[in-house]
Design an enzyme around this catalytic site. Sequence first.
Site, PDB file in Angstrom:
ATOM      1  N   HIS A 148     -35.845  49.858  10.426  1.00 25.52           N
ATOM      2  CA  HIS A 148     -35.752  49.397   9.032  1.00 25.52           C
ATOM      3  C   HIS A 148     -35.378  50.606   8.168  1.00 25.52           C
ATOM      4  O   HIS A 148     -36.082  51.623   8.182  1.00 25.52           O
ATOM      5  CB  HIS A 148     -37.078  48.784   8.581  1.00 25.52           C
ATOM      6  CG  HIS A 148     -37.418  47.550   9.357  1.00 25.52           C
ATOM      7  ND1 HIS A 148     -38.681  47.292   9.848  1.00 25.52           N
ATOM      8  CD2 HIS A 148     -36.639  46.505   9.720  1.00 25.52           C
ATOM      9  CE1 HIS A 148     -38.659  46.124  10.496  1.00 25.52           C
ATOM     10  NE2 HIS A 148     -37.434  45.624  10.431  1.00 25.52           N
ATOM     11  N   GLU A 175     -37.937  52.576   5.743  1.00 24.03           N
ATOM     12  CA  GLU A 175     -39.226  53.063   6.256  1.00 24.03           C
ATOM     13  C   GLU A 175     -39.019  54.521   6.671  1.00 24.03           C
ATOM     14  O   GLU A 175     -38.591  54.825   7.788  1.00 24.03           O
ATOM     15  CB  GLU A 175     -39.708  52.160   7.395  1.00 24.03           C
ATOM     16  CG  GLU A 175     -39.996  50.742   6.873  1.00 24.03           C
ATOM     17  CD  GLU A 175     -40.395  49.711   7.932  1.00 24.03           C
ATOM     18  OE1 GLU A 175     -40.528  48.527   7.581  1.00 24.03           O
ATOM     19  OE2 GLU A 175     -40.569  50.097   9.106  1.00 24.03           O
ATOM     20  N   ARG A 222     -34.045  47.696   3.948  1.00 25.44           N
ATOM     21  CA  ARG A 222     -34.573  47.322   5.269  1.00 25.44           C
ATOM     22  C   ARG A 222     -33.430  47.036   6.243  1.00 25.44           C
ATOM     23  O   ARG A 222     -33.479  47.423   7.400  1.00 25.44           O
ATOM     24  CB  ARG A 222     -35.464  46.087   5.110  1.00 25.44           C
ATOM     25  CG  ARG A 222     -36.174  45.633   6.386  1.00 25.44           C
ATOM     26  CD  ARG A 222     -37.117  44.479   6.033  1.00 25.44           C
ATOM     27  NE  ARG A 222     -37.782  43.885   7.180  1.00 25.44           N
ATOM     28  CZ  ARG A 222     -38.956  44.295   7.664  1.00 25.44           C
ATOM     29  NH1 ARG A 222     -39.564  45.319   7.117  1.00 25.44           N
ATOM     30  NH2 ARG A 222     -39.534  43.693   8.685  1.00 25.44           N
ATOM     31  N   ARG A 250     -35.494  41.684  14.589  1.00 26.46           N
ATOM     32  CA  ARG A 250     -35.579  40.306  15.072  1.00 26.46           C
ATOM     33  C   ARG A 250     -34.296  39.936  15.826  1.00 26.46           C
ATOM     34  O   ARG A 250     -33.980  38.766  15.990  1.00 26.46           O
ATOM     35  CB  ARG A 250     -35.772  39.330  13.891  1.00 26.46           C
ATOM     36  CG  ARG A 250     -37.020  39.575  13.051  1.00 26.46           C
ATOM     37  CD  ARG A 250     -38.328  39.381  13.790  1.00 26.46           C
ATOM     38  NE  ARG A 250     -39.470  39.597  12.890  1.00 26.46           N
ATOM     39  CZ  ARG A 250     -40.023  40.787  12.631  1.00 26.46           C
ATOM     40  NH1 ARG A 250     -39.545  41.875  13.209  1.00 26.46           N
ATOM     41  NH2 ARG A 250     -41.042  40.886  11.804  1.00 26.46           N
ATOM     42  N   HIS A 256     -42.400  52.521  12.649  1.00 28.22           N
ATOM     43  CA  HIS A 256     -42.336  51.677  11.447  1.00 28.22           C
ATOM     44  C   HIS A 256     -43.411  52.094  10.454  1.00 28.22           C
ATOM     45  O   HIS A 256     -44.384  52.754  10.811  1.00 28.22           O
ATOM     46  CB  HIS A 256     -42.546  50.206  11.828  1.00 28.22           C
ATOM     47  CG  HIS A 256     -41.395  49.614  12.550  1.00 28.22           C
ATOM     48  ND1 HIS A 256     -40.508  48.745  11.968  1.00 28.22           N
ATOM     49  CD2 HIS A 256     -40.963  49.794  13.820  1.00 28.22           C
ATOM     50  CE1 HIS A 256     -39.583  48.399  12.843  1.00 28.22           C
ATOM     51  NE2 HIS A 256     -39.832  49.019  13.974  1.00 28.22           N
ATOM     52  N   GLU A 287     -46.990  51.284  13.740  1.00 27.75           N
ATOM     53  CA  GLU A 287     -46.906  50.719  12.380  1.00 27.75           C
ATOM     54  C   GLU A 287     -47.929  51.449  11.531  1.00 27.75           C
ATOM     55  O   GLU A 287     -49.132  51.268  11.718  1.00 27.75           O
ATOM     56  CB  GLU A 287     -47.201  49.227  12.444  1.00 27.75           C
ATOM     57  CG  GLU A 287     -46.952  48.458  11.173  1.00 27.75           C
ATOM     58  CD  GLU A 287     -45.470  48.209  10.901  1.00 27.75           C
ATOM     59  OE1 GLU A 287     -44.993  48.730   9.873  1.00 27.75           O
ATOM     60  OE2 GLU A 287     -44.823  47.492  11.685  1.00 27.75           O
ATOM     61  N   TYR A 310     -42.342  40.978   3.923  1.00 25.24           N
ATOM     62  CA  TYR A 310     -42.666  39.653   4.462  1.00 25.24           C
ATOM     63  C   TYR A 310     -42.678  38.554   3.398  1.00 25.24           C
ATOM     64  O   TYR A 310     -42.841  37.389   3.737  1.00 25.24           O
ATOM     65  CB  TYR A 310     -44.015  39.692   5.190  1.00 25.24           C
ATOM     66  CG  TYR A 310     -43.989  40.410   6.531  1.00 25.24           C
ATOM     67  CD1 TYR A 310     -42.815  40.977   7.041  1.00 25.24           C
ATOM     68  CD2 TYR A 310     -45.134  40.502   7.306  1.00 25.24           C
ATOM     69  CE1 TYR A 310     -42.806  41.639   8.260  1.00 25.24           C
ATOM     70  CE2 TYR A 310     -45.124  41.158   8.535  1.00 25.24           C
ATOM     71  CZ  TYR A 310     -43.963  41.728   9.003  1.00 25.24           C
ATOM     72  OH  TYR A 310     -43.958  42.368  10.218  1.00 25.24           O
TER      73      TYR A 310
END
Lengths: 309, 309
Positions: free
Chosen positions: B14, B17, B56, B64, B106, B165, B276
């Site tokens: 991303h 990040e 992102r 994904r 991440h 994460e 999200y």
Amino acid sequence: MSQIKRVVIVGGTHGNELTGIYLVKKFERSPDLIQRSSFETLTLIANPKAYAIGRRYTDTDLNRCFLPRDLENPHLSSYEAQRAKVIYQTFGFAGSQQADFVIDLHSSTANMGLSIILGNENLLNIQLAAYLASINPKVRVLYSTTKNQERSHLDSICQFGCTLEVGAVAQGVLDAALFEETEAIIHAILDYLADHNQAKAPLINDTLTAYHNLGTIDYPRNELGEIQAMIHPRLQFRDYQPLHPGEPIFLTFDGQEIPYEGDSIVYPVFINEAAYYEKGIAMCITEKRELEIKIGLKSQESMVNRNDQ
Amino acid sequence: MSQIKRVVIVGGTHGNELTGIYLVKKFERSPDLIQRSSFETLTLIANPKAYAIGRRYTDTDLNRCFLPRDLENPHLSSYEAQRAKVIYQTFGFAGSQQADFVIDLHSSTANMGLSIILGNENLLNIQLAAYLASINPKVRVLYSTTKNQERSHLDSICQFGCTLEVGAVAQGVLDAALFEETEAIIHAILDYLADHNQAKAPLINDTLTAYHNLGTIDYPRNELGEIQAMIHPRLQFRDYQPLHPGEPIFLTFDGQEIPYEGDSIVYPVFINEAAYYEKGIAMCITEKRELEIKIGLKSQESMVNRNDQ
């Protein structure tokens, strides 16, 4: 002092600062919340296109588009330059719905708390800021005035008004506590202005702690412009706290500390603001001043003696 | 167990990040830091175009894009779909530089601490996670495995590996403390793998607390899809803490509390992750399980008894 006849509450000057956007949406659903009998209150999502794509802006930062010469320049054609002209022609001096007071709602990834940013030293602004600071200890008053320099910020379209800068909150995120605290500040401002119109505003006859912008510090960068260090962990989230000469402000990726090289105590703000990496700003530095506000009781006009430390 | 011959450390899956991106940049300047004698370590900025624009992704979420059927689909032409194919053809099974272990870096606006996210229950992964949790109490182990469902995440290109994460940190921001903590975890992983190759990895003969993904909860929304409430202040930043039935999880813009309506204690994670909102996820809910890890001393192979509470 002048009567306030129209207030405009602005959200979404930056499209990824959700607090202001969702407050404006709330006020648009429930306009009674922001009406007061002696003035009209309007709302505006300033940059709807940026909000739609979840970004600060589409072409350029809208909150740097309000210089008078830019508003008059027919050759500036970016989306934000055009939005600035429309906003100014609507709510600015001589606008179709000229506003007397603007509240521009922003949020920051820096720990700005509830910052009232003043772009000028009009008495109404100062008295209002002193009042807000007196009712909420989280309120900080920040002057972004620059001598002999015109401002490019949206809140400069009116003589009176301020920018509310709340944080720390990530871009694209709603923080419920900050949302409610920001809303409370807006109601306090509207109530104050209503009292002001009836010459019964609470006048704070005291000193006001205000932070005056001195300039900015950039990240150390290499010849390609890439940053070479991060905000030092001991400085992170310490906005408005004293920074002494020699204290570390950056940490390189290899763990070397880089100290603050100024020769006096300063008070950094906007520390590690995400949107400022591209502007070449790691933090803004300010000096702390005590403004002595003296009220002339008969006229309800104030005198401000600046005690520049 | 298998020998590890090649490790790939991935940042910038991303583009906003920054922790992982700047760690990878550091390792590319100083490759000695990540070399170990028994295996090769490579690095990758997975989505350089998204990093260049500070977002992102450009077209779609790269993390994904790794479903086997998508990797084989010649009609998918988005930038990220193409990047996924290149990454898989390079480091994936039968790739030109096939990696045995991937570390995908991440960060999150949620208070994820130092989360080790496992996409499968391979013993090496579990033993490694148990080891990391044993040396650092901030480490949390999160299972994102889904039964009978293929995963679309980058870390699925290898049999072994994990997603790190870390948070809470805003998008587009470097937090020096998290940067250093993340780097320490990477070094611990590399050291562990080096010991593993020599059959002397520290084997944790104990129970491992792991959080298993149960599903997601979306924000309340109106018919236009606009959110109608925020994460409740009492839930904000309380990732991995127990949430009881009836406790508030949302607060509407008018101040109404909305309770959690499940019938058992859950442990929410990714609470208020900025990325999200568009995915329809206000939080992921997990259950807490204790995994009893039993070591067969002779073979150094482990048995895992799941104690599903």
